[in-house]
Structure formats: C-alpha cells, structure tokens
Design a protein around this motif. Structure first.
Motif, PDB file in Angstrom:
ATOM      1  N   LEU A 362       0.816  -1.215   0.000  1.00  0.00           N
ATOM      2  CA  LEU A 362       0.000   0.000   0.000  1.00  0.00           C
ATOM      3  C   LEU A 362       0.848   1.263   0.000  1.00  0.00           C
ATOM      4  O   LEU A 362       0.337   2.355  -0.260  1.00  0.00           O
ATOM      5  N   THR A 363       2.126   1.125   0.300  1.00  0.00           N
ATOM      6  CA  THR A 363       2.960   2.313   0.404  1.00  0.00           C
ATOM      7  C   THR A 363       3.276   2.890  -0.966  1.00  0.00           C
ATOM      8  O   THR A 363       3.108   2.246  -2.001  1.00  0.00           O
ATOM      9  N   GLY A 364       3.748   4.124  -0.931  1.00  0.00           N
ATOM     10  CA  GLY A 364       4.163   4.782  -2.175  1.00  0.00           C
ATOM     11  C   GLY A 364       3.201   5.848  -2.620  1.00  0.00           C
ATOM     12  O   GLY A 364       2.475   6.444  -1.815  1.00  0.00           O
ATOM     13  N   GLN A 365       3.151   6.073  -3.911  1.00  0.00           N
ATOM     14  CA  GLN A 365       2.458   7.218  -4.490  1.00  0.00           C
ATOM     15  C   GLN A 365       1.004   6.884  -4.801  1.00  0.00           C
ATOM     16  O   GLN A 365       0.698   5.834  -5.361  1.00  0.00           O
ATOM     17  N   TRP A 366       0.120   7.796  -4.416  1.00  0.00           N
ATOM     18  CA  TRP A 366      -1.307   7.695  -4.705  1.00  0.00           C
ATOM     19  C   TRP A 366      -1.807   9.059  -5.185  1.00  0.00           C
ATOM     20  O   TRP A 366      -1.189  10.088  -4.890  1.00  0.00           O
ATOM     21  N   TYR A 367      -2.926   9.021  -5.892  1.00  0.00           N
ATOM     22  CA  TYR A 367      -3.492  10.274  -6.412  1.00  0.00           C
ATOM     23  C   TYR A 367      -4.957  10.392  -6.028  1.00  0.00           C
ATOM     24  O   TYR A 367      -5.739   9.446  -6.179  1.00  0.00           O
ATOM     25  N   TRP A 368      -5.284  11.561  -5.494  1.00  0.00           N
ATOM     26  CA  TRP A 368      -6.687  11.944  -5.331  1.00  0.00           C
ATOM     27  C   TRP A 368      -6.964  12.925  -6.470  1.00  0.00           C
ATOM     28  O   TRP A 368      -6.525  14.072  -6.430  1.00  0.00           O
ATOM     29  N   GLY A 369      -7.622  12.431  -7.501  1.00  0.00           N
ATOM     30  CA  GLY A 369      -7.749  13.246  -8.710  1.00  0.00           C
ATOM     31  C   GLY A 369      -6.372  13.440  -9.310  1.00  0.00           C
ATOM     32  O   GLY A 369      -5.693  12.478  -9.679  1.00  0.00           O
ATOM     33  N   THR A 370      -5.926  14.689  -9.353  1.00  0.00           N
ATOM     34  CA  THR A 370      -4.577  14.984  -9.872  1.00  0.00           C
ATOM     35  C   THR A 370      -3.608  15.385  -8.768  1.00  0.00           C
ATOM     36  O   THR A 370      -2.474  15.759  -9.045  1.00  0.00           O
ATOM     37  N   TYR A 371      -4.052  15.315  -7.506  1.00  0.00           N
ATOM     38  CA  TYR A 371      -3.187  15.655  -6.381  1.00  0.00           C
ATOM     39  C   TYR A 371      -2.371  14.431  -5.971  1.00  0.00           C
ATOM     40  O   TYR A 371      -2.940  13.355  -5.717  1.00  0.00           O
ATOM     41  N   GLY A 372      -1.060  14.582  -5.905  1.00  0.00           N
ATOM     42  CA  GLY A 372      -0.192  13.481  -5.551  1.00  0.00           C
ATOM     43  C   GLY A 372       0.024  13.371  -4.051  1.00  0.00           C
ATOM     44  O   GLY A 372       0.276  14.376  -3.371  1.00  0.00           O
ATOM     45  N   GLY A 433     -12.988   8.240   3.511  1.00  0.00           N
ATOM     46  CA  GLY A 433     -14.144   9.098   3.692  1.00  0.00           C
ATOM     47  C   GLY A 433     -14.819   9.461   2.392  1.00  0.00           C
ATOM     48  O   GLY A 433     -15.218  10.620   2.203  1.00  0.00           O
ATOM     49  N   SER A 434     -14.945   8.508   1.474  1.00  0.00           N
ATOM     50  CA  SER A 434     -15.549   8.622   0.135  1.00  0.00           C
ATOM     51  C   SER A 434     -14.581   9.151  -0.913  1.00  0.00           C
ATOM     52  O   SER A 434     -14.885   9.117  -2.104  1.00  0.00           O
ATOM     53  N   PHE A 435     -13.397   9.625  -0.515  1.00  0.00           N
ATOM     54  CA  PHE A 435     -12.380  10.032  -1.494  1.00  0.00           C
ATOM     55  C   PHE A 435     -11.695   8.778  -2.039  1.00  0.00           C
ATOM     56  O   PHE A 435     -11.291   7.898  -1.272  1.00  0.00           O
ATOM     57  N   VAL A 436     -11.551   8.713  -3.336  1.00  0.00           N
ATOM     58  CA  VAL A 436     -10.903   7.581  -3.982  1.00  0.00           C
ATOM     59  C   VAL A 436      -9.484   7.967  -4.366  1.00  0.00           C
ATOM     60  O   VAL A 436      -9.278   8.927  -5.122  1.00  0.00           O
ATOM     61  N   PHE A 437      -8.511   7.241  -3.826  1.00  0.00           N
ATOM     62  CA  PHE A 437      -7.099   7.453  -4.152  1.00  0.00           C
ATOM     63  C   PHE A 437      -6.655   6.313  -5.076  1.00  0.00           C
ATOM     64  O   PHE A 437      -6.848   5.133  -4.756  1.00  0.00           O
ATOM     65  N   THR A 438      -6.069   6.679  -6.218  1.00  0.00           N
ATOM     66  CA  THR A 438      -5.662   5.692  -7.219  1.00  0.00           C
ATOM     67  C   THR A 438      -4.163   5.778  -7.477  1.00  0.00           C
ATOM     68  O   THR A 438      -3.518   6.782  -7.178  1.00  0.00           O
ATOM     69  N   ARG A 439      -3.619   4.703  -8.087  1.00  0.00           N
ATOM     70  CA  ARG A 439      -2.179   4.678  -8.348  1.00  0.00           C
ATOM     71  C   ARG A 439      -1.793   5.636  -9.465  1.00  0.00           C
ATOM     72  O   ARG A 439      -0.657   6.114  -9.504  1.00  0.00           O
ATOM     73  N   GLN A 440      -2.693   5.913 -10.367  1.00  0.00           N
ATOM     74  CA  GLN A 440      -2.455   6.870 -11.439  1.00  0.00           C
ATOM     75  C   GLN A 440      -3.524   7.951 -11.367  1.00  0.00           C
ATOM     76  O   GLN A 440      -4.644   7.686 -10.894  1.00  0.00           O
ATOM     77  N   PRO A 441      -3.237   9.180 -11.804  1.00  0.00           N
ATOM     78  CA  PRO A 441      -4.268  10.232 -11.782  1.00  0.00           C
ATOM     79  C   PRO A 441      -5.491   9.787 -12.588  1.00  0.00           C
ATOM     80  O   PRO A 441      -5.370   9.381 -13.747  1.00  0.00           O
TER      81      PRO A 441
END
Length: 461
Positions: A362-372, A433-441
């Motif tokens: 789970l560690t490393g880079q995630w994106y909420w929309g375009t925010y890293g 909290g309903s925000f989806v964080f993805t590995r790519q924007p």
C-alpha cells in the motif's frame, strides 16, 4: 555525546535565571518560582524573592487558579474513557435540574456552553464559598448569555458544573475523586485543595507605589473545580510531563492528545492573536511556537504552565502577586531559551520489527484526482498520508485491526482509510471518507466518482 537526561548547559541555566530575575524585578513580584521540564523530567528550577537570605524552593506551595480546570478536565475525560458518559451528552442526562442542562459536556469543557463568565453577587474569588452553597447560587437567575455551542465565552461557573457532574457520577466529593484518581497516582503530594506548609502568602502590590497589601485566601466551595488548587513547581512539572506522555493509571496519551486539540469556535481577534481553547487547556502561539497549557490567577497569585510538545519542553512559573509580571511571556521565553539553545535530539531511527507484505504494497504514491500523495508505514505501527508537495491535507492513521485505519489529526481525523481490493486480491484503490485514491491520476481501472473520459488524457488540438 549528549543524552536526553543531561543537565542544561551553564549558559542556558544563566539565561533562564536572568529571564525570571528580570520578570520578578520589573513585575514587582514579592517572589517568583519557575521550573523547566525536558524529556519528561525537571531540568531546572529557579527562584527570585524580595526577602533577603531566603528564596522559595520547588516544594513551596502557591495558588494556581485556573490551572485547576485542567485537573478537572482530566477527571471528566476519565469518565468518558470508562464509558460512563459521552462528551456529546447534554449535562441534563447526568446532572439534572441545573436549568442549563442542554449544554453538552464538551461545550462546558471548551467554554462554549453559553454561560456567564462569573457568578452573581460578590466577587467569588475574594469571598467565601459558603455564600454560594448550591449550584443555583453559582449560576444565578440569568446563567446563560448565548445559545450553547455558538461562541467561545470563558466561564468559571461552567467548571463548577463539571465538578458537580464528577461528584454526582462518582458519589464522592470533587476533592476526594481528584486526590484518589489523579494526585496520588501521579505522585503529586504537594498539590492540595487547602494550603499546606510551606506555602507563599498572597499579596497585592500597589500600582503606583512599592507597597503591598495581603490578599484573602478564601475556600471557594462550589467554585473549587474552577480555581481552588495550591501546588508547587515540582508537582506542576510532573503534571506537565503527564499532559504530554500520559499515564495509563490516569489518562492515556491518546486522550491527552484530544485534550490538547482546539475545540472552541473563537472570534477573529482570538484567531489573529494565536489563541484557541481545547478541552480544559489553552493553545497560544508566541515566537513561532505553539504552546499548550493553562494560565491561572486568583487574588494574590499568578500561575502559568506551558508546553511545547514539538520541542518536548515545558515551563512552570508561579508568583504571589495579584498583577504585575506577564507569566505567559515568561513561561514561553523559558521554553524558547531551552529549545533554541539545546534543541531536542531525536531518538535514533529504528526499522520496523515486522513487515507485513499486504501493508507494504500500500505504500508509495497515490493520487486523489490529480493531487499526488505518499503513503508511508512507520516503525511505531502508524501510517502517514501526506501531499508530495505543498501544504495540503495530511494525517497519521492508526490501524483498527481489521484492515482499516483511522485518521488521528487534521482534515482526516476520525475518518476511515480502507484498501479496496479486487476479486483477485490486488489493490484497486484507497477509500478515505468517500475520497478515492488511485495509483495513477484518474485511473480508468478504478471506480473514480463521476467516471473517467473514455478518450483519456489529451492536449489542446
């Protein structure tokens, strides 16, 4: 090699003595005592006095006024942690018949219950508590000035109500409960409701002449939970260490962290000056530092306890005069002198003892929309989520034991972080909290709210 428990350097000790010497002389205090706590231990004690040949030491009692409120708040948080009450409960649920029972326990702790600042009748700090034998005498005919929860308005009667709440729930006096549940476990043997020899007498210093007048030392009765206590710099130094690190016999570090978190809505002037009230504690900013603790005053006495949690340095200052020296400025300067001259040496970095592969992925880079963002695991068993750049939302998270994590601070405090997996066990995304964080924007392979345009990323054409 410097160790956390080494004594302060001579230059630091002289700077501390100089600061209280200036404060005592310019503030015209009959006496002043101070202590500095570093890494949970008393690192320095100093005193100045107008009496030649004698200076009070760390065992001389002074009245500490509203620092008493922090002790009362600790007792209330203990009741919450035991499940006896909830901070969101209206007072009426546990202490019926006060007439102001719609205010919640949390609102009373944070001075947002809408109650008046003082009691009706004679100045309660300079008159015997026997004049106000019942809560109705403390509250008066018009106890409420504002609707509960609307604004911060410091209220001494509000803490009298909290003391009565403690008595009702425990079936014993506030004094007895405080001694049994806080003072004795923490070893605060020189903290008491009434003065115990040796103790300082309280004085008023004439504003236009170097003359003094003794102040009365009244028993405050029902108002005792708001300001009755006497204590020493040694006991308050020990109490300051507890307020940072906790003691499971009294209150956990997590609950104390909650006590140190702002809980009141403040007016613009308070915000601009860097002041906020928490649950029985104040936060103030000075010289770029955030300090948490409490000030206190009663006729004849001034008191201040302030902690820089980040520096792990605290200061206690007590004086026996009604007005004069600005003890918050003195205490904050004592903290600054130590923290700047001998900055905290961090503990050595240590790796994790066990590495869980399912968490490591789970560690490393995630994106909420375009925010890293970056997700990290630390040796203390927590996870942190923080922006890759800028000052965006960040928080630490504690594991819940079921694969989810709960935020500890900031925007995500209390929010649940979940790793959502696909049927094959691979991680699809993080839900916070309903925000989806993805590995790519805007990863098209994840359930991004609103969907992802099928044509994907493009330039201007």
């Amino acid at each position: 090699m410097t160790t956390p428990h080494e004594e302060l350097l001579p230059a630091t000790r002289r700077a501390l003595l100089h600061r209280i010497a200036v404060a005592q002389a310019q503030g015209r205090a009959p006496s002043m005592v101070a202590a500095v706590v570093r890494d949970g231990r008393t690192a320095w004690h100093g005193a100045r006095t107008s009496v030649e040949g004698h200076a009070p030491d760390e065992n001389v009692q002074y009245r500490i006024g509203s620092i008493t409120k922090t002790f009362t708040a600790v007792l209330v948080l203990r009741l919450r942690d035991e499940g006896v009450l909830d901070l969101g409960d209206p007072l009426e649920k546990h202490l019926p018949g006060t007439g102001v029972g719609e205010a919640t326990i949390a609102e009373l702790l944070a001075h947002t219950g809408g109650l008046a600042a003082e009691t009706p009748g004679p100045w309660w700090e300079r008159s015997p508590g026997s004049l106000r034998p019942e809560l109705a005498d403390v509250l008066g005919e018009q106890p409420r000035l504002f609707p509960p929860g609307r604004r911060f308005h410091y209220s001494n009667p509000g803490y009298a109500l909290l003391g009565a709440l403690i008595e009702k729930v425990r079936g014993a006096s506030w004094e007895e409960v405080l001694r049994r549940e806080v003072l004795e476990p923490l070893g605060l043997r020189r903290t008491s409701v009434r003065p115990q020899t040796p103790y300082a007498g309280g004085w008023a210093v004439h504003p236009w002449a170097d003359a003094m007048l003794p102040e009365p030392a009244e028993d405050l009765g029902r108002m005792a939970p708001a300001g009755q206590l006497w204590s020493t710099t040694e006991d308050l130094a020990r109490f300051a260490a507890f307020l940072v690190k906790g003691d499971d016999r009294v209150l956990s570090a997590e609950s104390l962290r909650e006590m140190r978190t702002p809980a009141a809505s403040h007016e613009a002037a308070d915000v601009a000056s860097g002041y906020a009230y928490c649950l029985g504690m104040e936060i103030r900013r000075r010289n770029g530092r955030s300090l948490v603790g409490h000030t206190g005053s009663l006729p004849g006495f001034l008191a201040c306890l302030m902690i820089s949690v980040e520096d792990d340095v605290a200061a206690v200052v007590l004086a026996n005069c009604t007005s004069g020296p600005l003890l918050f400025a003195v205490a904050s300067d004592l903290v600054r002198i130590v923290a700047d001259a001998e900055p905290r040496i961090p503990a050595p970095w240590k790796p994790m003892t066990d590495v869980d592969a399912s968490l490591l992925e789970l560690t490393g880079q995630w994106y909420w929309g375009t925010y890293g963002f970056a997700l990290r695991l630390t040796a203390d068993g927590l996870a942190s989520l923080e922006p890759l750049s800028g000052n965006g939302r960040r928080s630490r998270f504690r594991p819940n034991g079921d694969g989810t994590w709960t935020g500890l601070e900031g925007y995500y405090a209390g929010e649940v972080l979940t790793a959502v997996r696909r049927p094959d066990g691979s991680v699809s995304h993080l839900d916070l909290g309903s925000f989806v964080f993805t590995r790519q924007p805007y990863d098209e392979a994840a359930p991004v709210p609103g969907g992802v345009d099928s044509e994907g990323w493009r330039g201007i054409g």
